[in-house]
Scaffold this motif. Structure first.
Motif, mmCIF file in Angstrom:
data_model
loop_
_atom_site.group_PDB
_atom_site.id
_atom_site.type_symbol
_atom_site.label_atom_id
_atom_site.label_comp_id
_atom_site.label_asym_id
_atom_site.label_seq_id
_atom_site.Cartn_x
_atom_site.Cartn_y
_atom_site.Cartn_z
ATOM 1 N N MET A 1 54.712 101.768 -3.166
ATOM 2 C CA MET A 1 55.739 101.377 -2.201
ATOM 3 C C MET A 1 55.067 100.895 -0.907
ATOM 4 N N ILE A 2 55.464 99.732 -0.448
ATOM 5 C CA ILE A 2 54.920 99.170 0.791
ATOM 6 C C ILE A 2 55.893 99.479 1.917
ATOM 7 N N SER A 3 55.399 100.110 2.965
ATOM 8 C CA SER A 3 56.260 100.549 4.063
ATOM 9 C C SER A 3 56.682 99.384 4.942
ATOM 10 N N GLN A 4 57.728 99.612 5.708
ATOM 11 C CA GLN A 4 58.180 98.596 6.661
ATOM 12 C C GLN A 4 57.114 98.340 7.726
ATOM 13 N N GLN A 5 56.368 99.395 8.100
ATOM 14 C CA GLN A 5 55.295 99.207 9.076
ATOM 15 C C GLN A 5 54.221 98.278 8.519
ATOM 16 N N SER A 6 53.864 98.471 7.249
ATOM 17 C CA SER A 6 52.850 97.601 6.647
ATOM 18 C C SER A 6 53.336 96.164 6.566
ATOM 19 N N ARG A 7 54.593 95.977 6.243
ATOM 20 C CA ARG A 7 55.141 94.616 6.212
ATOM 21 C C ARG A 7 55.114 93.981 7.602
ATOM 22 N N ALA A 8 55.451 94.782 8.612
ATOM 23 C CA ALA A 8 55.426 94.259 9.986
ATOM 24 C C ALA A 8 54.000 93.916 10.404
ATOM 25 N N ASP A 9 53.052 94.768 10.035
ATOM 26 C CA ASP A 9 51.646 94.488 10.363
ATOM 27 C C ASP A 9 51.152 93.239 9.635
ATOM 28 N N ALA A 10 51.537 93.090 8.372
ATOM 29 C CA ALA A 10 51.155 91.894 7.619
ATOM 30 C C ALA A 10 51.743 90.640 8.258
ATOM 31 N N GLN A 11 52.967 90.734 8.746
ATOM 32 C CA GLN A 11 53.586 89.598 9.422
ATOM 33 C C GLN A 11 52.789 89.222 10.673
ATOM 34 N N CYS A 12 52.299 90.224 11.399
ATOM 35 C CA CYS A 12 51.475 89.956 12.577
ATOM 36 C C CYS A 12 50.215 89.175 12.200
ATOM 37 N N LEU A 13 49.540 89.619 11.133
ATOM 38 C CA LEU A 13 48.330 88.904 10.703
ATOM 39 C C LEU A 13 48.664 87.500 10.229
ATOM 40 N N TRP A 14 49.768 87.346 9.507
ATOM 41 C CA TRP A 14 50.209 86.031 9.036
ATOM 42 C C TRP A 14 50.425 85.089 10.219
ATOM 43 N N ASP A 15 51.141 85.562 11.226
ATOM 44 C CA ASP A 15 51.420 84.724 12.397
ATOM 45 C C ASP A 15 50.133 84.358 13.128
ATOM 46 N N PHE A 16 49.198 85.307 13.209
ATOM 47 C CA PHE A 16 47.943 85.048 13.912
ATOM 48 C C PHE A 16 47.098 84.010 13.187
ATOM 49 N N GLN A 17 47.137 84.025 11.867
ATOM 50 C CA GLN A 17 46.348 83.061 11.101
ATOM 51 C C GLN A 17 46.866 81.632 11.249
ATOM 52 N N GLN A 18 48.125 81.466 11.606
ATOM 53 C CA GLN A 18 48.686 80.133 11.769
ATOM 54 C C GLN A 18 48.187 79.520 13.085
ATOM 55 N N MET A 19 47.532 78.379 13.016
ATOM 56 C CA MET A 19 46.997 77.741 14.217
ATOM 57 C C MET A 19 48.061 76.996 15.012
ATOM 58 N N GLY A 20 49.136 76.598 14.348
ATOM 59 C CA GLY A 20 50.208 75.911 15.058
ATOM 60 C C GLY A 20 49.861 74.501 15.499
ATOM 61 N N HIS A 21 48.930 73.865 14.818
ATOM 62 C CA HIS A 21 48.539 72.506 15.195
ATOM 63 C C HIS A 21 49.617 71.497 14.811
ATOM 64 N N GLU A 22 49.792 70.515 15.649
ATOM 65 C CA GLU A 22 50.680 69.391 15.331
ATOM 66 C C GLU A 22 49.828 68.293 14.695
ATOM 67 N N VAL A 23 50.108 67.986 13.435
ATOM 68 C CA VAL A 23 49.262 67.018 12.741
ATOM 69 C C VAL A 23 49.486 65.620 13.286
ATOM 70 N N ARG A 24 48.446 64.830 13.223
ATOM 71 C CA ARG A 24 48.485 63.428 13.623
ATOM 72 C C ARG A 24 47.440 62.700 12.795
ATOM 73 N N PRO A 25 47.443 61.369 12.798
ATOM 74 C CA PRO A 25 46.476 60.642 11.971
ATOM 75 C C PRO A 25 45.030 61.001 12.309
ATOM 76 N N CYS A 26 44.239 61.251 11.254
ATOM 77 C CA CYS A 26 42.831 61.612 11.396
ATOM 78 C C CYS A 26 41.991 60.759 10.446
ATOM 79 N N SER A 27 40.692 60.885 10.570
ATOM 80 C CA SER A 27 39.774 60.095 9.749
ATOM 81 C C SER A 27 39.857 60.461 8.278
ATOM 82 N N VAL A 28 40.117 61.734 7.992
ATOM 83 C CA VAL A 28 40.091 62.237 6.619
ATOM 84 C C VAL A 28 40.938 63.494 6.541
ATOM 85 N N ALA A 29 41.453 63.780 5.355
ATOM 86 C CA ALA A 29 42.079 65.072 5.065
ATOM 87 C C ALA A 29 41.214 65.779 4.038
ATOM 88 N N ILE A 30 40.845 67.022 4.323
ATOM 89 C CA ILE A 30 39.986 67.795 3.439
ATOM 90 C C ILE A 30 40.788 68.969 2.895
#
Length: 224
Positions: A1-30
């Protein structure tokens, strides 16, 4: 069983991993190889939207992809992009990389061999590894401008797509650990980690979400 606290903590890590960049034309996509074909989907969509004139798919196989992608991650990504309408002459395949650092350095070598000048790059990866991929690219290819992109999914949507909540949380914890220890080893740039993220990470480790930690450094990671 995964607790609500663990889900909330996982959400924090998920949000932190997101850089939030706005994409625009670049030389290459990797597109960084992995078990997740969604990376190929996002890379193909960026190409179709005119965000890059050429794509590099990079990745060999790993223990998690050997059966699903026997021809190699990059080759399976290429096949998926072709199905989605990307022309073959717009795709380069780098089939040897076995980690994020090699994804970057071998892609750079391939592009140089093809005479493609890169001033900026869209780095396409799994949603929970944007920050890790960005930090690695900045360290190993500092003279290029890097923008991150991934599938626009919420944490809950990604869990549903994988079908294993514990595994996703384990992967988030592993990605967070590497943000702490890899700068010390010269693999990526150092980034400031807020206190609430450190605390969420420690709680998840204490609660046993450790299958993707690097074993030799578990104690050090818990104390970070």
């Amino acid at each position: 069983m995964i607790s609500q606290q663990s889900r909330a903590d996982a959400q924090c890590l998920w949000d932190f991993q997101q850089m939030g960049h706005e994409v625009r034309p670049c030389s290459v996509a990797i597109g960084l190889g992995s078990h997740d074909l969604g990376v190929a989907d996002v890379t193909a969509a960026l190409y179709r939207d005119g965000m890059a004139p050429v794509i590099v798919f990079t990745g060999a196989t790993s223990r998690t992809t050997r059966e699903r992608m026997p021809r190699g991650e990059a080759e399976h990504y290429r096949e998926r992009a072709l199905e989605l309408g990307v022309p073959a002459d717009a795709i380069l395949v780098e089939p040897n990389a076995r980690n994020t650092g090699e994804n970057i350095t071998l892609s750079r070598t391939l592009l140089a061999e093809r005479g493609i000048t890169v001033s900026s790059a869209l780095l396409v990866c799994k949603p929970y590894e944007e920050r890790r991929a960005y930090a690695t690219a900045r360290k190993l290819w500092p003279d290029a401008e890097w923008l991150c992109a991934s599938a626009p999914m919420s944490f809950a949507e990604y869990v549903a797509s994988i079908g294993d909540e514990r595994l996703v949380i384990d992967m988030l914890v592993g990605a967070q650990q590497r943000l702490v220890i890899y700068p010390n080893q010269g693999f990526m740039i150092r980034q400031e980690i807020p206190t609430d993220i450190e605390e969420a990470y420690r709680r998840l480790v204490t609660d046993g979400f450790t299958s993707r930690l690097i074993p030799a450094t578990v104690e050090a990671a818990e104390g970070c």
